[in-house]
Scaffold this active site. Structure first.
Site, PDB file in Angstrom:
ATOM      1  N   HIS A   1       0.830  -1.211   0.000  1.00  0.00           N
ATOM      2  CA  HIS A   1       0.000   0.000   0.000  1.00  0.00           C
ATOM      3  C   HIS A   1       0.861   1.257   0.000  1.00  0.00           C
ATOM      4  O   HIS A   1       0.695   2.156  -0.847  1.00  0.00           O
ATOM      5  CB  HIS A   1      -0.913  -0.021   1.228  1.00  0.00           C
ATOM      6  CG  HIS A   1      -1.785   1.183   1.376  1.00  0.00           C
ATOM      7  ND1 HIS A   1      -3.130   1.180   1.070  1.00  0.00           N
ATOM      8  CD2 HIS A   1      -1.514   2.456   1.804  1.00  0.00           C
ATOM      9  CE1 HIS A   1      -3.640   2.380   1.283  1.00  0.00           C
ATOM     10  NE2 HIS A   1      -2.681   3.176   1.744  1.00  0.00           N
ATOM     11  N   GLU A   2       1.797   1.335   0.943  1.00  0.00           N
ATOM     12  CA  GLU A   2       2.635   2.532   1.041  1.00  0.00           C
ATOM     13  C   GLU A   2       3.549   2.678  -0.171  1.00  0.00           C
ATOM     14  O   GLU A   2       3.833   3.790  -0.615  1.00  0.00           O
ATOM     15  CB  GLU A   2       3.455   2.503   2.336  1.00  0.00           C
ATOM     16  CG  GLU A   2       2.623   2.493   3.611  1.00  0.00           C
ATOM     17  CD  GLU A   2       1.667   3.676   3.712  1.00  0.00           C
ATOM     18  OE1 GLU A   2       1.963   4.755   3.155  1.00  0.00           O
ATOM     19  OE2 GLU A   2       0.603   3.528   4.357  1.00  0.00           O
TER      20      GLU A   2
ATOM     21  N   HIS B   1       1.876   4.591  -2.894  1.00  0.00           N
ATOM     22  CA  HIS B   1       2.030   6.044  -2.768  1.00  0.00           C
ATOM     23  C   HIS B   1       3.386   6.483  -3.317  1.00  0.00           C
ATOM     24  O   HIS B   1       3.500   7.481  -4.041  1.00  0.00           O
ATOM     25  CB  HIS B   1       1.923   6.460  -1.303  1.00  0.00           C
ATOM     26  CG  HIS B   1       0.542   6.449  -0.743  1.00  0.00           C
ATOM     27  ND1 HIS B   1      -0.517   7.094  -1.350  1.00  0.00           N
ATOM     28  CD2 HIS B   1       0.032   5.881   0.390  1.00  0.00           C
ATOM     29  CE1 HIS B   1      -1.614   6.926  -0.624  1.00  0.00           C
ATOM     30  NE2 HIS B   1      -1.309   6.197   0.419  1.00  0.00           N
TER      31      HIS B   1
ATOM     32  N   HIS C   1       3.560   6.487  -7.026  1.00  0.00           N
ATOM     33  CA  HIS C   1       2.779   7.616  -7.543  1.00  0.00           C
ATOM     34  C   HIS C   1       3.684   8.852  -7.604  1.00  0.00           C
ATOM     35  O   HIS C   1       3.670   9.616  -8.581  1.00  0.00           O
ATOM     36  CB  HIS C   1       1.583   7.862  -6.622  1.00  0.00           C
ATOM     37  CG  HIS C   1       0.531   8.741  -7.215  1.00  0.00           C
ATOM     38  ND1 HIS C   1      -0.609   9.106  -6.532  1.00  0.00           N
ATOM     39  CD2 HIS C   1       0.429   9.344  -8.428  1.00  0.00           C
ATOM     40  CE1 HIS C   1      -1.362   9.879  -7.296  1.00  0.00           C
ATOM     41  NE2 HIS C   1      -0.755  10.046  -8.445  1.00  0.00           N
TER      42      HIS C   1
END
Length: 693
Positions: free
Chosen positions: A475-476, A479, A482
């Site tokens: 999940h992290e 980020h 991105h």
């Protein structure tokens, strides 16, 4: 570092680990870097300072960095107010923002992460100093006038490229919500409210994480060992929701959520100030103010007042929540049943985390991420040794993100391991945003930090992750990528600097990759034997999430609805009374007397009036996964399309347009609701697979 030096380090890593376990699988360089103890070269001359910033080799350096940023701000302020309307105006604004953000964002991270209190205090002061300057700039009439001259000139605006026009409009929005259109007296009042809100927000954030204390004598002796001791008291800093002991869970729930009068007053004052500020600058409520620029806004809504344009969608958010509640209700009885009775997904599917952890060493998971990014985007993660003074803890790893044709894209600092006084929340921090620098004719590479709280490796094993830890890591890293894969012209919209309800889409999408066997099978192998993680174990893990899935999703609906009510028009009653009513309306479980869960709802600060973003982002991620990746999660063409349509733009493009570009259609609110509900459909192949095995 030369090729021979890299080889030497790699040999060191491998020999270090094979000395412990002769049968261990050979890791790639990035896997080896995370499955070995950190290697620190002794350098008595070089002193880089934090993140390579020379001034930050000592706490006092923050003051020097702040002063340098403020001097540059003065120069850019003069230029922004005097240049002719055009692209140069926006570039100047972005340089202004970039200069302040590079210091403030770095300080914002250090104030919570550095183990040295002197660094934390210096960083906190920098945050306050820079924040005060930003508030003044947002109400600087001359600065706003320079931007307004640009946006009011239809001929000049028509010649702007889409990114430049959008960034100019976003800067103007910052002026508007700060009250730039008000007279001097009211503008000063708006600034005062902003400053007060900064203090209240900080007070609430800190207070929401402080443990509650109770006398040891009030707790059964056999349960006291589960809590931190503080003399004749014990400290309860969490809900202990995973404990199999009913009494322990009840004690933790009632004590941890027991109301704190001072914090209650802080929250209610914060909500009043937010409403007052929103009304002052022209909105019906703080919720209306927060929705502008998000996916939830109404694209067709047109209001003459430019401040209020496209922002009256609170009712539509509630429609999404009501639709969710209606569709979840038939399933919710199952969720409530498992909430009350000691029958859990662990016992049904035999997914005890300790069965999975040997297959999920940190190095293996990092190797898996490296393989995934290589196949989807042509990107590799390369371990680098940070220089002396560059990192704040010796166990922080540094990764260079390198594209096969574009070269170096940026840096990720991995602060993964637990340490005293370190926040337990998994986070992504932007330290420096990417942008094209006209002044150097080069791209400013982004720098981010990923913070987790993983156990340290032992003498007999590397760091072993539970399935939940592995998903959080993916999940992290969503980020982080991105931030890395965006190549925006302006740092104001770089990477995760986008609409809140879009920012979580890339990270939630990564959770789907983390639970797909075709991806997991490439890296999940036993750290001792090298055996792969069995496919039926992965299938059971995925199905286990659906056991209480309806209740979990309905809980999120309740949180989102509560957040909207708190940030709507004043209710003239306590936040606890509001919570009780909304819980009865949107959730299936009754309110527990003498508790105040809202005082632990720290997301009210960063996600005020936008907590629904998690539901919206999960719906979009679900749709992207099912339409674009479920057939082949490692498809390079689809990975390139995903980068081109969604990741590359940061916040430089309307979020719904990015979603539309990826899905090749514009989703409706009903599509979002259906996407979330369909996640709960059981996969009966899992039962067949288990019965056959």
């Amino acid at each position: 570092m030369s090729a021979s030096q890299r080889l030497l380090h790699l040999v060191k890593y491998r020999s270090l680990w094979t000395h412990v376990r002769r049968k261990v699988t050979t890791w790639s360089p990035v896997g080896a870097a995370f499955n070995a103890k950190p290697f620190r070269r002794l350098d008595l001359v070089e002193k880089n300072g934090l993140f390579g910033v020379p001034e930050l080799s000592c706490p006092e350096g923050f003051q020097a960095a702040t002063q340098t940023a403020l001097k540059n701000t003065e120069l850019l302020l003069h230029r922004a107010c005097s240049c002719s309307p055009g692209v140069e105006t926006v570039e100047c604004f972005d340089q202004l923002s970039d200069g302040l953000c590079k210091v403030a964002d770095l300080a914002d991270f250090i104030k919570v992460a550095h183990p040295d209190p002197a660094y934390r205090e210096a960083a906190e002061k920098t945050c306050i100093d820079i924040g005060t300057v930003v508030e003044k700039l947002n109400t600087n009439v001359e600065l706003c006038k320079g931007l307004k001259n640009l946006l009011d000139n239809a001929k000049v605006v028509a010649e702007l490229d889409p990114d430049t026009k959008r960034v100019a409009e976003l800067f103007m929005f910052d002026f508007e919500i700060s009250g730039i259109h008000l007279d001097d007296k009211l503008r000063k009042e708006a600034v005062a409210l902003h400053v007060k809100l900064l203090d209240l927000s900080n007070e609430f954030l800190i207070g929401s994480h402080v443990p509650n204390r109770i006398a040891k004598s009030a707790i059964p002796k056999h349960l006291q060992v589960h809590f931190a001791s503080d003399g004749s008291f014990i400290q309860i800093g969490g809900l202990h929701a995973d404990s199999p002991d009913d009494l322990l869970r009840e004690i933790a729930y009632r004590i941890y959520l027991y109301p704190n009068a001072d914090l209650m007053e802080c929250l209610e004052e914060l909500l009043k100030c937010r409403y007052k500020l929103a009304k002052l600058v022209g909105y019906d409520s703080y919720g209306h103010r927060a929705l502008k620029g998000t996916m939830a806004k109404n694209p067709g809504n047109s209001v003459k007042n430019p401040v209020k344009k496209n922002c009256s969608l609170t009712a539509k958010d509630f429609q999404m929540m009501r639709d969710m509640k209606k569709k979840l209700n038939p399933r919710n009885a199952v969720g409530v049943f498992f909430f009350f009775f000691p029958i859990t997904s662990k016992t049904i599917y035999n997914i005890e985390p300790s069965l999975y952890s040997p297959y999920l060493s940190l190095g293996a998971c990092m190797e898996g991420l490296n393989n995934l990014f290589s196949q989807l985007y042509g990107v590799s993660l390369m371990s680098e040794h940070p220089g002396a003074g560059e990192v704040w803890s010796e166990d922080v790893r540094k990764l260079a993100v390198v594209h096969e044709t574009e070269g170096l894209l940026g840096y990720i600092y991995c602060d993964f391991f637990h340490r005293r006084d370190k926040p337990h929340q998994d986070c992504h921090f932007t330290i420096r945003g990417g942008r094209w620098c006209q002044e150097t004719d080069r791209y400013q590479l982004p720098v981010v930090v990923l913070m987790l709280s993983l156990p340290h490796p032992t003498k007999s094993a590397p760091t072993l992750l539970t399935p939940g830890m592995m998903e959080n890591l993916f999940h992290e890293m969503g980020h982080a990528m991105h931030s890395m894969l965006g190549r925006t012209r302006y740092q104001h919209v770089t990477g995760t600097r986008c609409a809140t309800d879009f920012a979580e889409v890339p990270s939630i999408l990564m959770e789907y990759f983390a639970t797909d066997y075709r991806v997991i099978s490439q890296f999940a192998r036993h750290f001792e034997t090298g055996q792969p993680l069995p496919e039926n174990m992965v299938a059971r893990l995925c199905e286990s999430k659906k056991v209480c899935g309806a209740a979990d999703t309905q809980l999120q609906v309740f949180y989102a609805a509560l957040d909207q009510i708190y940030h709507g028009k004043p209710q003239n009653r306590s936040t606890t009374e509001i919570l009780k009513e909304m819980q009865e309306k949107f959730y299936g479980l009754p309110y527990t007397p003498n508790t105040a869960w809202q005082l632990r709802f720290s997301h009210l600060i960063g996600y005020g009036a936008k907590y629904y973003s998690y539901l919206m982002s999960r719906a979009v991620a679900s749709m992207v996964w099912k339409q674009c990746f479920v057939q082949d999660p490692l498809n390079r063409d689809m990975g390139e399309r995903y980068r081109r349509e969604m990741l590359a733009h940061g916040g430089a493009k309307e979020p719904m347009l990015m979603v539309e570009g990826m899905l090749q259609r514009r989703p409706t609110m009903e599509d979002f609701v259906d996407a979330l509900v369909s996640e709960l459909n059981p996969n009966f192949e899992t039962f067949l697979m288990d019965s056959e095995s």
